[in-house]
Design an enzyme around this catalytic site. Structure first.
Site, PDB file in Angstrom:
ATOM      1  CD  GLN A  60      -7.297  -0.298   7.125  1.00  0.00           C
ATOM      2  OE1 GLN A  60      -8.123  -1.115   7.505  1.00  0.00           O
ATOM      3  NE2 GLN A  60      -6.025  -0.348   7.498  1.00  0.00           N
ATOM      4  N   GLY A 106       0.808  -1.215   0.000  1.00  0.00           N
ATOM      5  CA  GLY A 106       0.000   0.000   0.000  1.00  0.00           C
ATOM      6  C   GLY A 106       0.840   1.264   0.000  1.00  0.00           C
ATOM      7  CB  SER A 107       3.861   2.282   1.847  1.00  0.00           C
ATOM      8  OG  SER A 107       3.310   2.056   3.123  1.00  0.00           O
ATOM      9  CB  THR A 126      12.546 -10.172 -10.547  1.00  0.00           C
ATOM     10  OG1 THR A 126      13.726  -9.861 -11.293  1.00  0.00           O
ATOM     11  CG2 THR A 126      12.119 -11.598 -10.835  1.00  0.00           C
ATOM     12  CB  SER A 164      -1.908  -3.020   1.174  1.00  0.00           C
ATOM     13  OG  SER A 164      -0.752  -3.584   1.741  1.00  0.00           O
ATOM     14  CB  ALA A 165      -1.834  -8.608  -0.653  1.00  0.00           C
ATOM     15  CG  HIS A 166      -0.377  -6.458   4.905  1.00  0.00           C
ATOM     16  ND1 HIS A 166      -0.618  -5.983   6.168  1.00  0.00           N
ATOM     17  CD2 HIS A 166       0.061  -5.403   4.193  1.00  0.00           C
ATOM     18  CE1 HIS A 166      -0.311  -4.696   6.223  1.00  0.00           C
ATOM     19  NE2 HIS A 166       0.100  -4.317   5.034  1.00  0.00           N
ATOM     20  CB  CYS A 192       3.198   3.667  11.051  1.00  0.00           C
ATOM     21  SG  CYS A 192       1.770   3.178  10.160  1.00  0.00           S
TER      22      CYS A 192
HETATM   23  C1  LIG Z   1      -5.171   3.346   4.705  1.00  0.00           C
HETATM   24  C2  LIG Z   1      -3.816   2.733   4.550  1.00  0.00           C
HETATM   25  N1  LIG Z   1      -3.027   3.130   3.534  1.00  0.00           N
HETATM   26  C3  LIG Z   1      -1.807   2.603   3.345  1.00  0.00           C
HETATM   27  C4  LIG Z   1      -1.297   1.635   4.172  1.00  0.00           C
HETATM   28  C5  LIG Z   1       0.073   1.128   3.911  1.00  0.00           C
HETATM   29  O1  LIG Z   1       0.074  -0.195   3.472  1.00  0.00           O
HETATM   30  P1  LIG Z   1       1.399  -1.085   3.594  1.00  0.00           P
HETATM   31  O2  LIG Z   1       1.768  -1.074   5.043  1.00  0.00           O
HETATM   32  O3  LIG Z   1       1.009  -2.411   3.098  1.00  0.00           O
HETATM   33  O4  LIG Z   1       2.455  -0.434   2.788  1.00  0.00           O
HETATM   34  C6  LIG Z   1      -2.094   1.198   5.259  1.00  0.00           C
HETATM   35  C7  LIG Z   1      -1.633   0.191   6.223  1.00  0.00           C
HETATM   36  O5  LIG Z   1      -0.585   0.195   6.795  1.00  0.00           O
HETATM   37  C8  LIG Z   1      -3.380   1.765   5.441  1.00  0.00           C
HETATM   38  O6  LIG Z   1      -4.152   1.381   6.452  1.00  0.00           O
HETATM   39  C1  LIG Z   2      22.676  -6.317 -11.628  1.00  0.00           C
HETATM   40  C2  LIG Z   2      21.218  -6.282 -11.304  1.00  0.00           C
HETATM   41  N1  LIG Z   2      20.705  -5.201 -10.699  1.00  0.00           N
HETATM   42  C3  LIG Z   2      19.404  -5.118 -10.377  1.00  0.00           C
HETATM   43  C4  LIG Z   2      18.535  -6.137 -10.659  1.00  0.00           C
HETATM   44  C5  LIG Z   2      17.097  -5.952 -10.304  1.00  0.00           C
HETATM   45  O1  LIG Z   2      16.687  -6.803  -9.266  1.00  0.00           O
HETATM   46  P1  LIG Z   2      15.142  -7.134  -9.079  1.00  0.00           P
HETATM   47  O2  LIG Z   2      14.665  -7.721 -10.350  1.00  0.00           O
HETATM   48  O3  LIG Z   2      15.119  -8.073  -7.941  1.00  0.00           O
HETATM   49  O4  LIG Z   2      14.443  -5.860  -8.776  1.00  0.00           O
HETATM   50  C6  LIG Z   2      19.033  -7.295 -11.310  1.00  0.00           C
HETATM   51  C7  LIG Z   2      18.177  -8.447 -11.673  1.00  0.00           C
HETATM   52  O5  LIG Z   2      17.145  -8.365 -12.272  1.00  0.00           O
HETATM   53  C8  LIG Z   2      20.400  -7.367 -11.632  1.00  0.00           C
HETATM   54  O6  LIG Z   2      20.916  -8.439 -12.239  1.00  0.00           O
END
Ligand SMILES: Cc1ncc(COP(=O)(O)O)c(C=O)c1O
Ligand SMILES: Cc1ncc(COP(=O)(O)O)c(C=O)c1O
Ligand code: FES
Ligand code: FES
Lengths: 143, 397, 397
Positions: free
Chosen positions: C182, C74-75, C240, C202-204, C328
């Protein structure tokens, strides 16, 4: 990513090779872009009796060459000229959008080979309906 | 099709999660779900799990735990390091130095900053992909606020002289970032002796989970946040912590850095068997990258007269997973910027193959590739208009 | 200590991963590890798994799959939406409208943008936490480039008139973002009819994994990338893909939005039992947030004369997990900005408790809390210098 038909023509390409003393040759593409296609035609009485190809390129490019040569064999030059890139792609049961240009290359290869023949016969060359411009997503390839 | 044996030779793209790591994550997901920012006991347990992992990551690179910040992966770490330092130091200057062969996570971030008014120098590399420290020294101006040079290249495996580059940065008091995503586990890393101020990691490159990485930020480094919000990660990276993945990353980095020497010898032996076999059996093939200063798991080789994607398709058909520097896999026109930067002509760059070995590969895997690959190359050359056949082959070998 | 029964009442902070989701993720981690950007078969399988999940998320909010982009939570989604739209439209204007009760992921991002030359209007809310659409209309200037108002508040549970706010934004052709972190699963969301241009998830928060979220971006919305690099997520979010988490998120959102009405009735019944019980048993307690326009799972209540953390500690001792303000903010001196914004005096804001129910809670849980909480409050009031004892209590009840 590729249809079974594309994979079939990629893995078992029809008409690979060159024709000795071809009546028409079309060379298209650019190694810089990763694709070159050479088309060779044998023509008797305005009919394409044999077609072969050599291709440097991706799976779609090889499958398109194979399918295009299959499609034009036995056709008159007029009929063969009308084999569009879409017809090639359709016959392959579709190509991914970013690979459509590989079928355009095949259409152009055939056109060039036909015009090469017409030129040798002292006939006027036919005009390309959509002059070379195959698109890679947002970039258009310019040779 | 039936289940075919898969020979995975694309470990530079991603690695499978170690079963023991996956199990730890699964049980963590089922037990430590409490939000670590909360006050109750189950939340404190989550917090402890995270701090254990932070210490493991810190140890792996010679940092203090307080200098490690968890992110969502290598790309976020690179973006944060570069944008964060650039924006925080804009009053001092607007010049950034990087190299021509960085990963896109660095290159595209730098290009974005160019639109935002920064100036970027992209250092060239030699035919092996090596950066000349003298070039770096020359590129520094009094407006330079960041130097970002990767530790090891993801395509050709070349290992850069990081400690030397870091020393130059330190001498000029310029923050030095290195993308060590490919290096960790292959090279002993020590941020203190190697003069590194910021360092990016990504867990899925060393048998940890995807979607989790870290940025090391040396204490005292001026850097803006990239993701603002809650007070997580000591107020520097907002977002509810991905506890299971963080725990998995800690465990994986411990395993990956436990015995680098032994591990490298194993994998290098296998790699050399594959590499030498290819060079012996296939004419018109050349190794890209440095012969010695390279990652022990990496092979990057160009086969003239053919194109990469068609090679990959044939290999896939045999159950072999590999990658290429050809643009045709992505449908874009330009082949790999790394291969062009080391001076390969476009058409040769299009015919490149990257094979990167991993822990589970065996001699049998290597021998199978050595059986399949020459046939694939011959078959494609036979239909290539660029290839003039046997005669040329004999002449050149 | 021994294993104590845990009564988890902090679902707004985070939810446990549903066992079926955890199992899916675990098996995904062990099978679909191929990098989805690669060409070989196992990579295509990863890609298909991701696209299935994208369609599930799209369906849950009434979007097209091509408008859903996976993020690390979410953030990140909030940061991306706000910074991305702000920077991409800077030539048009520099004014942003948000509200005083947003999550810190929105507020701190806006404050950062103020340092970068943007102007931000923070709309006030009424005593229930509601935004007045007329206030929004009045705040719009010809420099306004973004409106960001949350769907439902994470602390007091108030649900904002999003469709109305969206209509005003649409009328003025200003992109409208809503943080629905929320709201999802509690309120039927439809980005088309509700005029939403960007929406954070946000999935959690809905029994999915931590470290995975999504941003919906209506087709045609101008927005910069936040994380530059590889071509993932249709070139808009590099890194990735976290395949296992993405698959888990898809599965979880499907479950969470399958039967909102039924689910809400269940949880609301339980919530009301708890809420009414508390109000009955404990004097000097008042509900924060709107009585009807609120999340069915949320209770936010202020107990006069006492302080929140000490309540939490006592509750934790009894195995009850709760929170005061947002997770937070813990460790900071200021009480919740949301409670201050709805007009609570500082000392009352400090004595607030948030109880957020979830799928696994039972009547027995509720009854246990109703047994414990009054004792905790009495005990703390007995030692509070602000509390004048029985007499006052009698007078006010
Ligand atoms: C309204 C709202 N926005 C954003 C977030 C941020 O989500 P996350 O902590 O998954 O980054 C939260 C929860 O922490 C939230 O309650
Ligand atoms: C040298 C290098 N930097 C950055 C990344 C990016 O990492 P990620 O895909 O986990 O964001 C990769 C792989 O994709 C990489 O090989
Ligand atoms: S020949 Fe260059 S892209 Fe088609
Ligand atoms: S030959 Fe390059 S995409 Fe087909």
């Amino acid at each position: 990513m590729y249809s079974d038909k594309v994979m079939d023509h990629f893995k078992n390409p029809r008409n690979v090779g060159e024709i000795e003393n071809p009546d028409g040759v079309g060379e298209v593409g650019n190694p810089v872009c990763g694709d070159i296609m050479n088309i060779y035609l044998k023509i008797e009485n305005n009919i394409i009796t044999d077609a072969k190809f050599k291709t440097f390129g991706c799976g779609a490019a090889i499958a398109s060459s194979s399918m295009a040569t299959e499609l034009v064999k036995g056709k008159t030059l007029e009929e063969a000229w009308d084999v569009s890139n879409k017809a090639v792609a359709d016959a392959l049961e579709g190509l991914p959008p970013i690979k459509m240009h590989c079928s355009v290359l095949a259409e152009e290869g055939i056109h060039k080979a036909i015009n090469n023949y017409r030129k040798k016969q002292g006939l006027p060359e036919w005009e390309e309906k959509n002059p070379h411009s195959h698109e890679h997503e947002d970039v258009t390839c310019e040779h | 099709m039936g289940e075919k044996r898969i020979i995975y030779l694309d470990h530079a793209a991603t690695t499978p999660v170690k079963p023991s790591v996956a199990d730890t994550m699964w049980s963590c997901m089922n037990t430590h779900f409490g939000n670590p920012s909360s006050i109750y006991r189950i939340a404190r347990e989550s917090r402890n799990a995270i701090e254990t992992s932070r210490a493991q990551v810190a140890k792996a690179v010679g940092a203090e735990p307080g200098e490690i910040f968890f992110t969502s992966g290598g790309s976020e770490s690179d973006n944060w390091a570069i944008k964060g330092v650039a924006f925080a130091n804009r009053k001092k200057g607007n010049h950034i130095i990087t190299s021509a062969i960085e990963h896109h996570a660095v290159l595209h971030t730098c290009q974005y900053l160019e639109k935002e008014g920064f100036t970027v120098t992209y250092l060239p590399v030699d035919h092996y992909g090596l950066i000349d420290p003298a070039d770096l020294e020359r590129a520094i101006t009094d407006k330079t606020i960041l130097i970002s040079i990767m530790y090891a290249n993801n395509e050709i495996g070349t290992i850069e002289p990081v400690a030397e580059l870091g020393a130059i940065a330190r001498k000029h008091k310029i923050p030095f970032h290195t993308d060590a995503v490919q290096a960790i586990g292959n090279v002993p890393i020590d941020v203190r002796t190697q003069n590194i101020d910021l360092l990016s990691l990504s867990a899925h490159k060393f048998y940890g989970p995807k979607g989790c990485g870290a940025l090391y930020i040396r204490k005292g480094t001026r850097i803006d946040n990239l993701i603002h919000g809650g007070g997580q990660e000591n107020r520097r990276r907002a977002g509810t912590e991905n506890i299971a993945a963080i725990v998995g990353m800690g465990k994986a980095i411990g395993l990956a850095t436990a015995d680098i020497e032994w591990h490298n010898t194993q994998i290098r032996t296998l790699r050399d068997r594959l590499l030498n076999g290819i060079l012996e059996k296939i004419p018109h093939a050349r190794l890209n990258g440095h012969p010695e200063k390279r990652l022990p798991s990496n092979i990057n080789i160009s086969f003239e007269f053919i194109e990469g994607e068609s090679m990959l398709l044939w290999l896939d058909d045999e159950g072999i997973c590999a990658s290429t520097g050809s643009a045709c896999t992505s449908g874009s026109l330009e082949p790999s910027h790394v291969l062009l930067a080391i001076g390969l002509p476009h058409e040769v760059a299009h015919g490149s193959l990257r094979l990167t070995l991993g822990d589970a590969n065996t001699e049998a895997d290597v021998d199978f590739v050595l059986e399949v690959l020459p046939k694939v190359v011959s078959r494609l050359r036979a239909m290539s208009p660029l290839y003039k056949g046997e005669k040329e082959e004999k002449r050149n070998v």
